[in-house]
Design a protein around this motif. Structure first.
Motif, PDB file in Angstrom:
ATOM      1  N   VAL A   1     -32.115 -27.658  60.366  1.00  0.00           N
ATOM      2  CA  VAL A   1     -32.106 -28.944  61.342  1.00  0.00           C
ATOM      3  C   VAL A   1     -30.858 -28.816  62.416  1.00  0.00           C
ATOM      4  O   VAL A   1     -31.062 -29.253  63.202  1.00  0.00           O
ATOM      5  CB  VAL A   1     -32.462 -30.190  60.590  1.00  0.00           C
ATOM      6  CG1 VAL A   1     -33.460 -30.561  60.061  1.00  0.00           C
ATOM      7  CG2 VAL A   1     -30.968 -30.462  59.851  1.00  0.00           C
ATOM      8  N   LEU A   2     -30.009 -27.767  61.930  1.00  0.00           N
ATOM      9  CA  LEU A   2     -28.700 -27.762  62.641  1.00  0.00           C
ATOM     10  C   LEU A   2     -27.903 -26.423  62.491  1.00  0.00           C
ATOM     11  O   LEU A   2     -27.977 -26.409  61.129  1.00  0.00           O
ATOM     12  CB  LEU A   2     -27.872 -28.943  62.672  1.00  0.00           C
ATOM     13  CG  LEU A   2     -26.576 -28.833  63.376  1.00  0.00           C
ATOM     14  CD1 LEU A   2     -26.872 -29.182  64.808  1.00  0.00           C
ATOM     15  CD2 LEU A   2     -25.620 -30.156  62.932  1.00  0.00           C
ATOM     16  N   GLU A   3     -27.726 -25.735  63.362  1.00  0.00           N
ATOM     17  CA  GLU A   3     -26.527 -24.684  63.168  1.00  0.00           C
ATOM     18  C   GLU A   3     -25.900 -24.536  64.162  1.00  0.00           C
ATOM     19  O   GLU A   3     -26.271 -24.528  65.363  1.00  0.00           O
ATOM     20  CB  GLU A   3     -27.544 -23.313  63.046  1.00  0.00           C
ATOM     21  CG  GLU A   3     -26.735 -22.202  62.685  1.00  0.00           C
ATOM     22  CD  GLU A   3     -27.697 -20.899  62.533  1.00  0.00           C
ATOM     23  OE1 GLU A   3     -27.172 -19.695  62.070  1.00  0.00           O
ATOM     24  OE2 GLU A   3     -28.936 -20.948  62.580  1.00  0.00           O
ATOM     25  N   ASN A   4     -24.470 -24.489  63.936  1.00  0.00           N
ATOM     26  CA  ASN A   4     -23.517 -24.093  64.813  1.00  0.00           C
ATOM     27  C   ASN A   4     -22.404 -23.437  64.162  1.00  0.00           C
ATOM     28  O   ASN A   4     -22.379 -22.984  62.971  1.00  0.00           O
ATOM     29  CB  ASN A   4     -23.036 -25.545  65.410  1.00  0.00           C
ATOM     30  CG  ASN A   4     -22.542 -26.434  64.638  1.00  0.00           C
ATOM     31  OD1 ASN A   4     -21.820 -26.293  63.572  1.00  0.00           O
ATOM     32  ND2 ASN A   4     -22.867 -27.549  64.702  1.00  0.00           N
ATOM     33  N   ASN A   5     -21.226 -23.353  64.746  1.00  0.00           N
ATOM     34  CA  ASN A   5     -20.073 -22.604  64.118  1.00  0.00           C
ATOM     35  C   ASN A   5     -19.387 -23.501  63.172  1.00  0.00           C
ATOM     36  O   ASN A   5     -18.568 -22.853  62.468  1.00  0.00           O
ATOM     37  CB  ASN A   5     -18.980 -22.079  65.308  1.00  0.00           C
ATOM     38  CG  ASN A   5     -18.533 -22.949  65.967  1.00  0.00           C
ATOM     39  OD1 ASN A   5     -18.619 -24.419  65.962  1.00  0.00           O
ATOM     40  ND2 ASN A   5     -17.578 -22.758  66.917  1.00  0.00           N
ATOM     41  N   ARG A   6     -19.553 -24.399  62.934  1.00  0.00           N
ATOM     42  CA  ARG A   6     -18.968 -25.277  61.867  1.00  0.00           C
ATOM     43  C   ARG A   6     -19.889 -25.600  60.695  1.00  0.00           C
ATOM     44  O   ARG A   6     -19.319 -25.820  59.549  1.00  0.00           O
ATOM     45  CB  ARG A   6     -18.701 -26.751  62.248  1.00  0.00           C
ATOM     46  CG  ARG A   6     -17.468 -26.816  63.299  1.00  0.00           C
ATOM     47  CD  ARG A   6     -17.077 -28.090  63.647  1.00  0.00           C
ATOM     48  NE  ARG A   6     -18.113 -29.023  64.039  1.00  0.00           N
ATOM     49  CZ  ARG A   6     -18.604 -29.448  65.163  1.00  0.00           C
ATOM     50  NH1 ARG A   6     -18.447 -29.144  66.088  1.00  0.00           N
ATOM     51  NH2 ARG A   6     -19.554 -30.328  64.803  1.00  0.00           N
TER      52      ARG A   6
ATOM     53  N   ILE B   1     -24.161 -25.602  58.952  1.00  0.00           N
ATOM     54  CA  ILE B   1     -25.721 -25.385  58.876  1.00  0.00           C
ATOM     55  C   ILE B   1     -26.343 -26.250  57.980  1.00  0.00           C
ATOM     56  O   ILE B   1     -26.007 -26.624  56.843  1.00  0.00           O
ATOM     57  CB  ILE B   1     -26.242 -23.867  58.527  1.00  0.00           C
ATOM     58  CG1 ILE B   1     -25.431 -22.708  59.114  1.00  0.00           C
ATOM     59  CG2 ILE B   1     -27.639 -23.574  58.378  1.00  0.00           C
ATOM     60  CD1 ILE B   1     -25.766 -21.382  58.772  1.00  0.00           C
ATOM     61  N   ARG B   2     -27.081 -27.098  58.651  1.00  0.00           N
ATOM     62  CA  ARG B   2     -27.910 -28.103  58.056  1.00  0.00           C
ATOM     63  C   ARG B   2     -29.231 -27.982  57.572  1.00  0.00           C
ATOM     64  O   ARG B   2     -30.046 -27.222  58.427  1.00  0.00           O
ATOM     65  CB  ARG B   2     -27.912 -29.381  58.666  1.00  0.00           C
ATOM     66  CG  ARG B   2     -26.549 -30.069  58.547  1.00  0.00           C
ATOM     67  CD  ARG B   2     -26.771 -31.495  59.362  1.00  0.00           C
ATOM     68  NE  ARG B   2     -25.623 -31.847  59.811  1.00  0.00           N
ATOM     69  CZ  ARG B   2     -25.236 -32.961  60.470  1.00  0.00           C
ATOM     70  NH1 ARG B   2     -26.124 -33.764  60.913  1.00  0.00           N
ATOM     71  NH2 ARG B   2     -24.085 -33.434  61.067  1.00  0.00           N
ATOM     72  N   PHE B   3     -29.538 -28.373  56.429  1.00  0.00           N
ATOM     73  CA  PHE B   3     -31.156 -28.412  55.977  1.00  0.00           C
ATOM     74  C   PHE B   3     -31.586 -29.528  55.510  1.00  0.00           C
ATOM     75  O   PHE B   3     -30.970 -30.214  54.808  1.00  0.00           O
ATOM     76  CB  PHE B   3     -31.086 -27.136  54.834  1.00  0.00           C
ATOM     77  CG  PHE B   3     -30.790 -25.778  55.129  1.00  0.00           C
ATOM     78  CD1 PHE B   3     -31.799 -25.073  55.789  1.00  0.00           C
ATOM     79  CD2 PHE B   3     -29.709 -25.184  54.958  1.00  0.00           C
ATOM     80  CE1 PHE B   3     -31.346 -23.782  56.234  1.00  0.00           C
ATOM     81  CE2 PHE B   3     -29.108 -24.096  55.110  1.00  0.00           C
ATOM     82  CZ  PHE B   3     -30.120 -23.122  55.942  1.00  0.00           C
ATOM     83  N   ARG B   4     -32.886 -29.810  55.758  1.00  0.00           N
ATOM     84  CA  ARG B   4     -33.329 -30.893  55.284  1.00  0.00           C
ATOM     85  C   ARG B   4     -34.616 -30.417  54.307  1.00  0.00           C
ATOM     86  O   ARG B   4     -35.507 -29.381  54.260  1.00  0.00           O
ATOM     87  CB  ARG B   4     -34.358 -31.419  56.308  1.00  0.00           C
ATOM     88  CG  ARG B   4     -35.350 -32.776  55.856  1.00  0.00           C
ATOM     89  CD  ARG B   4     -36.031 -33.201  56.959  1.00  0.00           C
ATOM     90  NE  ARG B   4     -35.130 -33.744  58.028  1.00  0.00           N
ATOM     91  CZ  ARG B   4     -35.353 -33.401  59.518  1.00  0.00           C
ATOM     92  NH1 ARG B   4     -36.543 -32.860  59.798  1.00  0.00           N
ATOM     93  NH2 ARG B   4     -34.474 -33.742  60.362  1.00  0.00           N
TER      94      ARG B   4
END
Length: 120
Positions: free
Chosen positions: A66-71, A73-76
């Motif tokens: 659901v989100l990936e950046n340099n800080r 990584i999110r998963f649902r």
């Protein structure tokens, strides 16, 4: 050898035909079943390094990025937060944070606090 001659093959099958093992464990993390936990949406935030690992070896078939950046990584996930799933989350240490649901977040925080108490 006499015992083998008395063997009777039953016409009954196990498990019962109506039992769907895939449906039964679809929302489970592992083999723990028959608990009160209902499947729910779980959102986890991983460090980038650990997130790439989890991306390559998903924790569950419902895993969705659901989100990936340099800080982070999110998963649902849509999963039952059973004991084995909570232990898996704890095994990531400071590399994961439970964002949702609030109850699971509180449970993990409590277990981490109890672990720290052992070292005081």
């Amino acid at each position: 050898m006499d015992r083998i001659r008395n063997l009777v093959i039953s016409k009954y099958k196990f498990p019962p035909v109506a039992y769907d093992v895939h449906r039964e464990f679809r929302d489970s993390f592992g083999i723990i079943n028959g608990t009160d936990e209902e499947a729910e949406e779980v959102i986890l935030s991983f460090t980038p390094r650990e997130g790439r690992y989890v991306e390559s070896l998903p924790l569950h078939h419902s895993q969705e990025l659901v989100l990936e950046n340099n800080r982070e990584i999110r998963f649902r996930y849509f999963i039952r937060p059973t004991y084995d799933f909570r232990m898996e989350l704890l095994s990531f240490g400071d590399q994961v944070k439970v964002l949702e649901p609030a109850d699971l977040k509180k449970t993990i925080m409590k277990q981490l606090q109890q672990a720290l108490e052992i070292y005081k």
